[in-house]
Design a protein around this motif. Structure first.
Motif, PDB file in Angstrom:
ATOM      1  N   VAL A   1       0.817  -1.210   0.000  1.00 59.81           N
ATOM      2  CA  VAL A   1       0.000   0.000   0.000  1.00 59.81           C
ATOM      3  C   VAL A   1       0.857   1.269   0.000  1.00 59.81           C
ATOM      4  CG1 VAL A   1      -1.599   1.379   1.409  1.00 59.81           C
ATOM      5  CG2 VAL A   1      -2.091  -1.031   0.943  1.00 59.81           C
ATOM      6  N   PRO A   2       1.881   1.385   0.862  1.00 64.80           N
ATOM      7  CA  PRO A   2       2.698   2.615   0.817  1.00 64.80           C
ATOM      8  C   PRO A   2       3.344   2.851  -0.546  1.00 64.80           C
ATOM      9  CG  PRO A   2       3.141   1.377   2.824  1.00 64.80           C
ATOM     10  CD  PRO A   2       2.318   0.480   1.948  1.00 64.80           C
ATOM     11  N   GLN A   3       3.776   1.773  -1.186  1.00 67.32           N
ATOM     12  CA  GLN A   3       4.403   1.891  -2.504  1.00 67.32           C
ATOM     13  C   GLN A   3       3.408   2.427  -3.523  1.00 67.32           C
ATOM     14  OE1 GLN A   3       6.653  -1.622  -3.678  1.00 67.32           O
ATOM     15  NE2 GLN A   3       6.011  -1.354  -5.804  1.00 67.32           N
ATOM     16  N   ALA A   4       2.181   1.897  -3.502  1.00 63.23           N
ATOM     17  CA  ALA A   4       1.156   2.351  -4.445  1.00 63.23           C
ATOM     18  C   ALA A   4       0.818   3.820  -4.215  1.00 63.23           C
ATOM     19  CB  ALA A   4      -0.097   1.482  -4.319  1.00 63.23           C
ATOM     20  N   LEU A   5       0.641   4.204  -2.948  1.00 60.87           N
ATOM     21  CA  LEU A   5       0.292   5.589  -2.650  1.00 60.87           C
ATOM     22  C   LEU A   5       1.443   6.537  -2.959  1.00 60.87           C
ATOM     23  CD1 LEU A   5      -1.666   5.089   0.690  1.00 60.87           C
ATOM     24  CD2 LEU A   5      -2.600   5.422  -1.610  1.00 60.87           C
ATOM     25  N   SER A   6       2.673   6.086  -2.758  1.00 61.69           N
ATOM     26  CA  SER A   6       3.830   6.908  -3.101  1.00 61.69           C
ATOM     27  C   SER A   6       3.892   7.145  -4.607  1.00 61.69           C
ATOM     28  CB  SER A   6       5.107   6.232  -2.612  1.00 61.69           C
ATOM     29  OG  SER A   6       6.247   6.993  -2.972  1.00 61.69           O
ATOM     30  N   SER A   7       3.584   6.110  -5.397  1.00 65.52           N
ATOM     31  CA  SER A   7       3.583   6.281  -6.855  1.00 65.52           C
ATOM     32  C   SER A   7       2.496   7.256  -7.289  1.00 65.52           C
ATOM     33  CB  SER A   7       3.401   4.926  -7.550  1.00 65.52           C
ATOM     34  OG  SER A   7       2.085   4.418  -7.388  1.00 65.52           O
ATOM     35  N   PHE A   8       1.371   7.240  -6.567  1.00 63.56           N
ATOM     36  CA  PHE A   8       0.289   8.186  -6.861  1.00 63.56           C
ATOM     37  C   PHE A   8       0.715   9.610  -6.525  1.00 63.56           C
ATOM     38  CE2 PHE A   8      -3.922  10.034  -5.370  1.00 63.56           C
ATOM     39  CZ  PHE A   8      -4.342  10.359  -6.651  1.00 63.56           C
ATOM     40  N   GLN A   9       1.422   9.767  -5.412  1.00 59.53           N
ATOM     41  CA  GLN A   9       1.947  11.080  -5.060  1.00 59.53           C
ATOM     42  C   GLN A   9       2.886  11.598  -6.145  1.00 59.53           C
ATOM     43  OE1 GLN A   9       2.070   9.991  -0.308  1.00 59.53           O
ATOM     44  NE2 GLN A   9       3.732  11.207  -1.149  1.00 59.53           N
ATOM     45  N   ALA A  10       3.679  10.709  -6.726  1.00 57.56           N
ATOM     46  CA  ALA A  10       4.593  11.120  -7.795  1.00 57.56           C
ATOM     47  C   ALA A  10       3.812  11.641  -8.996  1.00 57.56           C
ATOM     48  CB  ALA A  10       5.484   9.950  -8.193  1.00 57.56           C
ATOM     49  N   ALA A  11       2.692  10.986  -9.303  1.00 59.56           N
ATOM     50  CA  ALA A  11       1.858  11.450 -10.417  1.00 59.56           C
ATOM     51  C   ALA A  11       1.249  12.815 -10.118  1.00 59.56           C
ATOM     52  CB  ALA A  11       0.762  10.425 -10.706  1.00 59.56           C
ATOM     53  N   LEU A  12       0.745  12.994  -8.897  1.00 58.09           N
ATOM     54  CA  LEU A  12       0.148  14.276  -8.536  1.00 58.09           C
ATOM     55  C   LEU A  12       1.199  15.391  -8.534  1.00 58.09           C
ATOM     56  CD1 LEU A  12      -2.236  13.224  -5.619  1.00 58.09           C
ATOM     57  CD2 LEU A  12      -2.851  13.716  -7.995  1.00 58.09           C
ATOM     58  N   ALA A  13       2.407  15.082  -8.053  1.00 56.64           N
ATOM     59  CA  ALA A  13       3.475  16.078  -8.049  1.00 56.64           C
ATOM     60  C   ALA A  13       3.830  16.493  -9.470  1.00 56.64           C
ATOM     61  CB  ALA A  13       4.700  15.532  -7.322  1.00 56.64           C
ATOM     62  N   GLU A  14       3.865  15.520 -10.387  1.00 60.20           N
ATOM     63  CA  GLU A  14       4.134  15.847 -11.786  1.00 60.20           C
ATOM     64  C   GLU A  14       2.999  16.674 -12.371  1.00 60.20           C
ATOM     65  OE1 GLU A  14       5.904  16.093 -15.532  1.00 60.20           O
ATOM     66  OE2 GLU A  14       6.713  15.683 -13.534  1.00 60.20           O
ATOM     67  N   GLY A  15       1.772  16.381 -11.950  1.00 59.24           N
ATOM     68  CA  GLY A  15       0.646  17.184 -12.402  1.00 59.24           C
ATOM     69  C   GLY A  15       0.782  18.635 -11.980  1.00 59.24           C
ATOM     70  N   LEU A  16       1.218  18.855 -10.738  1.00 58.35           N
ATOM     71  CA  LEU A  16       1.439  20.237 -10.293  1.00 58.35           C
ATOM     72  C   LEU A  16       2.536  20.892 -11.120  1.00 58.35           C
ATOM     73  CD1 LEU A  16       1.267  20.020  -6.390  1.00 58.35           C
ATOM     74  CD2 LEU A  16      -0.489  20.856  -7.967  1.00 58.35           C
ATOM     75  N   ARG A  17       3.590  20.139 -11.394  1.00 54.80           N
ATOM     76  CA  ARG A  17       4.707  20.693 -12.172  1.00 54.80           C
ATOM     77  C   ARG A  17       4.241  21.126 -13.548  1.00 54.80           C
ATOM     78  NH1 ARG A  17       8.497  19.826 -15.795  1.00 54.80           N
ATOM     79  NH2 ARG A  17       7.579  17.833 -16.462  1.00 54.80           N
ATOM     80  N   GLN A  18       3.282  20.378 -14.117  1.00 61.80           N
ATOM     81  CA  GLN A  18       2.772  20.696 -15.451  1.00 61.80           C
ATOM     82  C   GLN A  18       1.597  21.673 -15.413  1.00 61.80           C
ATOM     83  OE1 GLN A  18       2.055  17.354 -18.055  1.00 61.80           O
ATOM     84  NE2 GLN A  18       3.850  16.233 -17.326  1.00 61.80           N
ATOM     85  N   GLY A  19       1.241  22.155 -14.220  1.00 64.21           N
ATOM     86  CA  GLY A  19       0.129  23.086 -14.107  1.00 64.21           C
ATOM     87  C   GLY A  19      -1.220  22.421 -14.247  1.00 64.21           C
ATOM     88  N   LEU A  20      -1.361  21.207 -13.700  1.00 65.13           N
ATOM     89  CA  LEU A  20      -2.614  20.453 -13.796  1.00 65.13           C
ATOM     90  C   LEU A  20      -3.138  20.099 -12.400  1.00 65.13           C
ATOM     91  CD1 LEU A  20      -1.559  17.951 -16.644  1.00 65.13           C
ATOM     92  CD2 LEU A  20      -2.899  20.056 -16.891  1.00 65.13           C
ATOM     93  N   PRO A  21      -3.535  21.098 -11.608  1.00 64.66           N
ATOM     94  CA  PRO A  21      -4.054  20.803 -10.271  1.00 64.66           C
ATOM     95  C   PRO A  21      -5.547  20.493 -10.307  1.00 64.66           C
ATOM     96  CG  PRO A  21      -3.992  23.157 -10.583  1.00 64.66           C
ATOM     97  CD  PRO A  21      -3.460  22.551 -11.865  1.00 64.66           C
ATOM     98  N   VAL A  22      -6.040  19.918  -9.211  1.00 66.01           N
ATOM     99  CA  VAL A  22      -7.486  19.717  -9.066  1.00 66.01           C
ATOM    100  C   VAL A  22      -8.039  20.804  -8.149  1.00 66.01           C
ATOM    101  CG1 VAL A  22      -7.232  17.230  -9.357  1.00 66.01           C
ATOM    102  CG2 VAL A  22      -7.318  18.191  -7.053  1.00 66.01           C
ATOM    103  N   ALA A  23      -9.355  20.786  -7.973  1.00 61.62           N
ATOM    104  CA  ALA A  23      -9.996  21.753  -7.084  1.00 61.62           C
ATOM    105  C   ALA A  23      -9.598  21.473  -5.633  1.00 61.62           C
ATOM    106  CB  ALA A  23     -11.513  21.679  -7.236  1.00 61.62           C
ATOM    107  N   ARG A  24      -9.418  22.546  -4.876  1.00 62.31           N
ATOM    108  CA  ARG A  24      -8.937  22.401  -3.504  1.00 62.31           C
ATOM    109  C   ARG A  24      -9.881  21.554  -2.655  1.00 62.31           C
ATOM    110  NH1 ARG A  24      -7.241  27.080  -2.703  1.00 62.31           N
ATOM    111  NH2 ARG A  24      -5.029  26.572  -2.781  1.00 62.31           N
ATOM    112  N   ARG A  25     -11.185  21.720  -2.837  1.00 61.97           N
ATOM    113  CA  ARG A  25     -12.084  20.976  -1.943  1.00 61.97           C
ATOM    114  C   ARG A  25     -12.017  19.473  -2.198  1.00 61.97           C
ATOM    115  NH1 ARG A  25     -18.493  21.685  -3.162  1.00 61.97           N
ATOM    116  NH2 ARG A  25     -18.541  21.178  -5.378  1.00 61.97           N
TER     117      ARG A  25
END
Length: 406
Positions: free
Chosen positions: A136-160
């Motif tokens: 589980v930690p490995q899977a969630l860490s990989s998801f965090q990497a995707a979200l971090a890359e999304g921020l880098r590319q200017g692709l955030p989601v809504a705050r709520r």
């Protein structure tokens, strides 16, 4: 393993190869879709892994393009698969995997929910659960990497969305203010209640459960400290994204403006009908007062979570019996659908999970109690119909039952 088609054709072979590789690249999806053999693995949500899944879709489209349909069934199979894969490729190219964060259907929920789908009957089942929990930690860490890359590319989601996912992650980690027991440690209660007596396995399960809980705690911190400050204040996604994501859920292109116009007219019609029905219940009172009356009337409620689950199960069973042979011919395996109470922390709406390919795991409706112990029944009947029969259960379980001919 995914079911093989006999007799087969080139296009069916391509389809089967796609499913086998798809299950290997996305083991969580395999479990949720009822494909056995992948329950001890976790999905990698990193950008590189997402690119590999997209390339698998592209190579399958290329194979379909060079294959010749042998008949109508082949033509339909190729068209359906190609349409689905084209959408998956378009989603990837649009970077949707880098901002797949929401409170209902994202990796945040899938990594936890997949454990609801896993068998717990045998010692081997618990070995598999322990192995997957440790990842589980490995899977969630990989998801965090995707979200971090999304921020880098200017692709955030809504705050709520991010804020509510923090709440979910904290609940499953046991960090919420309600002091909810960590979800993965609660799984050990099922093991302790079983007839299995293997202390080493119990210790392994507890260690894996604590690792999984720590993984969700780390995800909550990441979302709170690193992601949320960069999230957008806007929920709206724009017409282009709306069209693409609507295609995922509808299986077809829609005109959003035309659909919205129809939706507003339907809302007016429904509200008018609600007013007429409310007038019959409490003459002279507004709809809001009628709803409050129905919600607080003891004669229209059930006390107790177990009693409510039993009521839902009886409604499902009686509905299947009433519809079978009258409105639908329901196959024997499809007649079984289980009413379940959802673990704390998930979405605040009833949902459905489909059966496994061999129906050893039945279709299930899941009801989140949200801490309630009294349940007004007046608005639960149609919701149960929607999630069960004649809704999602009949829709999805029938497809599983007919898999060999589709």
């Amino acid at each position: 393993m995914a079911e093989r088609h006999e007799p087969t054709s080139e296009i069916y072979e391509i389809s089967d190869r796609f499913v086998e590789r798809h299950a290997t690249l996305d083991p969580i999806a395999a479990t949720l879709e009822g494909i056995s053999g992948y329950d001890d693995r976790m999905t990698d949500y990193s950008p590189d892994a997402a690119a590999e899944r997209a390339e698998h879709a592209r190579s399958t489209v290329r194979a379909l393009s060079s294959a010749q349909p042998a008949g109508e069934a082949d033509r339909l199979a190729a068209e359906v698969l190609r349409r689905d894969l084209d959408t998956a490729i378009e989603l990837h190219d649009a970077g949707e995997h880098l901002r797949e964060l929401n409170v209902i259907a994202s990796p945040v929920q899938a990594v936890r929910m997949v454990f609801d789908m896993m068998p717990t009957d045998t010692e081997r089942d618990w070995d598999v659960i322990a192995a997957r929990m440790a990842l589980v930690p490995q899977a969630l860490s990989s998801f965090q990497a995707a979200l971090a890359e999304g921020l880098r590319q200017g692709l955030p989601v809504a705050r709520r969305q991010a804020v509510e996912c923090i709440r979910q992650a904290e609940t499953w980690a046991g960090l919420d203010t309600n002091a909810t027991r960590p979800f993965f440690l609660s799984l050990l209660d099922m093991y302790d209640a079983s007839a299995i007596d293997r202390p080493v396995l119990r210790d392994t399960l507890e260690a894996s459960a604590r690792r999984a809980s720590e993984g969700y705690a780390a995800l909550a911190r990441f979302l709170a400290e690193e992601y949320s400050p960069h999230a957008t204040e806007h929920d709206a996604v724009g017409e282009d994204r709306y069209r693409l994501l609507a295609r995922v859920f509808n299986g077809m292109e829609i005109d959003p403006r035309e659909t919205y116009e129809w939706g507003w007219s339907e809302l007016e019609r429904i509200e008018s009908t609600m007013g007429a029905v409310a007038e019959r219940i409490l003459p002279g009172e507004p709809v809001s007062a009628t709803i409050e009356h129905l919600d607080t009337d003891p004669g229209r409620s059930i006390e107790g979570v177990d009693e409510f689950r039993a009521w839902l199960q009886n409604l499902l069973d009686s509905t299947v019996a009433a519809l079978d042979g009258v409105h639908f011919d329901i196959p024997v395996p499809v007649k079984r659908v289980e009413a379940m109470i959802a673990p704390p922390g998930g979405a605040a709406a009833m949902y459905y999970t489909g059966p496994s390919e061999d129906f050893s795991r039945p279709g299930r409706t899941w009801y989140p109690t949200l801490g309630k112990t009294r349940f007004p029944l007046w608005d639960e009947v149609t919701t149960c119909y929607h999630e069960g029969v004649p809704g999602h259960h009949l829709q999805i379980a029938q497809v599983r039952h007919l898999a060999g001919t589709l």
